[in-house]
Design an enzyme around this catalytic site. Structure first.
Site, PDB file in Angstrom:
ATOM      1  N   HIS A 185       7.211  -1.892   8.519  1.00 26.56           N
ATOM      2  CA  HIS A 185       6.072  -0.636   8.532  1.00 26.56           C
ATOM      3  C   HIS A 185       4.862  -1.221   9.255  1.00 26.56           C
ATOM      4  O   HIS A 185       3.880  -0.577   9.244  1.00 26.56           O
ATOM      5  CB  HIS A 185       5.755  -0.048   7.310  1.00 26.56           C
ATOM      6  CG  HIS A 185       5.240  -0.837   5.950  1.00 26.56           C
ATOM      7  ND1 HIS A 185       5.358  -0.588   4.930  1.00 26.56           N
ATOM      8  CD2 HIS A 185       4.382  -1.878   6.270  1.00 26.56           C
ATOM      9  CE1 HIS A 185       4.568  -1.461   4.163  1.00 26.56           C
ATOM     10  NE2 HIS A 185       4.094  -2.301   4.945  1.00 26.56           N
ATOM     11  N   GLU A 190       6.982  -6.240  -1.242  1.00 26.03           N
ATOM     12  CA  GLU A 190       7.325  -4.919  -0.752  1.00 26.03           C
ATOM     13  C   GLU A 190       8.778  -4.860  -0.791  1.00 26.03           C
ATOM     14  O   GLU A 190       9.045  -3.488  -0.574  1.00 26.03           O
ATOM     15  CB  GLU A 190       6.579  -4.898   0.700  1.00 26.03           C
ATOM     16  CG  GLU A 190       5.313  -4.616   0.772  1.00 26.03           C
ATOM     17  CD  GLU A 190       4.591  -4.646   2.481  1.00 26.03           C
ATOM     18  OE1 GLU A 190       3.459  -4.354   2.411  1.00 26.03           O
ATOM     19  OE2 GLU A 190       5.347  -4.902   3.124  1.00 26.03           O
TER      20      GLU A 190
END
Ligand code: DHB
Ligand code: FE
Length: 279
Positions: A12, A240
């Site tokens: 991302h 993450e």
């Protein structure tokens, strides 16, 4: 009942949004990274999912260190983006989904997860970059998005096992939702990286590839890591991975990997992409 038709993992990082805005996807630096996406876009185009559950982390746009929900879920009909200071253009609003969102919230609370329920949140690059990647030209308004935000920034963070279990609870909630909606689930961020401090720049490609293997064949093995383990092995922002685990939890049973890509470094990260289908 609503059905989870697939799971997608993707980076991302803001630099991706900037590269797309500048049209430099085919340059030597970016081409191997962007090569991951045409097969995924094709699959999305064929399948036409109605709803996307997006596991992401908020890097400070909406939830800064002063207020940090462990888990938060959006129940709004629309989500705005805003300038985060990374140089990405602010993107058009993301369409929300209100009915399945509330069903998920009710089921989560009933099953001892107690998320922060958000009716007005701005979504940051953790969510908007993946959507822009899947729908070039930011042609994503038809897709109803359910943002599920996991704290990956401020200790204490939810454990990998807890994030996986959250995903399982959400997967079961989807399966009990009356309707015929097709649902895709995104696990965003990762893989190994650390943006600041003494170990800034650390990437562990062996570990990243092992994570991608285990995500398919033995996700429970990944849930045995602690966040401290992940930070040690994969850098401070390596946590993450928890969003990937939540996505995998949602898929409940066995999965088959139909597409994979891994490139490192992309900005400061090992950038992995997978398309997983339920078996
Ligand atoms: C980068 C990585 C991230 O996970 C993030 O949220 C922002 C930037 C990077 O590597 O540039
Ligand atoms: Fe991030």
């Amino acid at each position: 009942m609503a059905k989870i038709i697939g799971g997608i993992t993707t980076s991302h990082i803001p630099a991706i949004g900037i590269a797309m805005d500048r049209g430099i996807e085919d340059t030597p630096y970016w081409k191997d990274f962007f090569a991951a996406y045409p097969p995924i876009r094709e699959w999305l185009n064929e399948q036409q999912p109605d709803i996307a559950i997006v596991f992401y982390n908020d890097h400070g746009l909406e939830m800064f260190l002063d207020k940090k929900p462990t888990f938060a879920i959006g129940c709004a009909s629309q989500y705005e983006n805003a300038d985060e200071g990374w140089g990405i253009a602010t993107i058009p609003p993301v369409t929300g989904e209100t009915e399945l969102s509330w069903h998920i919230v009710n089921e989560l609370v009933e099953n001892d997860f107690d998320p922060t329920v958000c009716q007005d949140i701005k979504v940051d690059h953790g969510l908007t970059v993946p959507l822009s990647l899947m729908y070039p030209g930011r042609n994503y308004q038809h897709l109803k998005v359910i943002p599920v935000c996991i704290n990956c920034e401020r200790h204490p963070m939810p454990k990998p096992s807890r994030c996986y279990a959250l995903g399982q609870a959400i997967g079961r909630a989807v399966e009990s939702f009356p309707g015929d909606q097709k649902v895709v689930v995104f696990g965003t961020g990762g893989l190994s990286h650390q943006l600041d401090g003494e170990r800034a720049g650390i990437i562990n490609a062996d570990f990243d590839n092992e994570c991608m293997d285990k995500l398919v064949s033995d996700p429970e093995a990944l849930t045995r890591y602690s966040n401290d383990d992940l930070i040690e092995i994969a850098g401070a922002q390596g946590v993450e991975l928890n969003m990937w685990l939540a996505m995998r939890g949602c898929m409940l049973g066995n999965v088959r990997e139909v597409h994979r890509n891994y490139v490192a470094p992309i900005s400061n990260t090992g950038a992995g992409t997978q398309l997983l289908l339920p078996e």
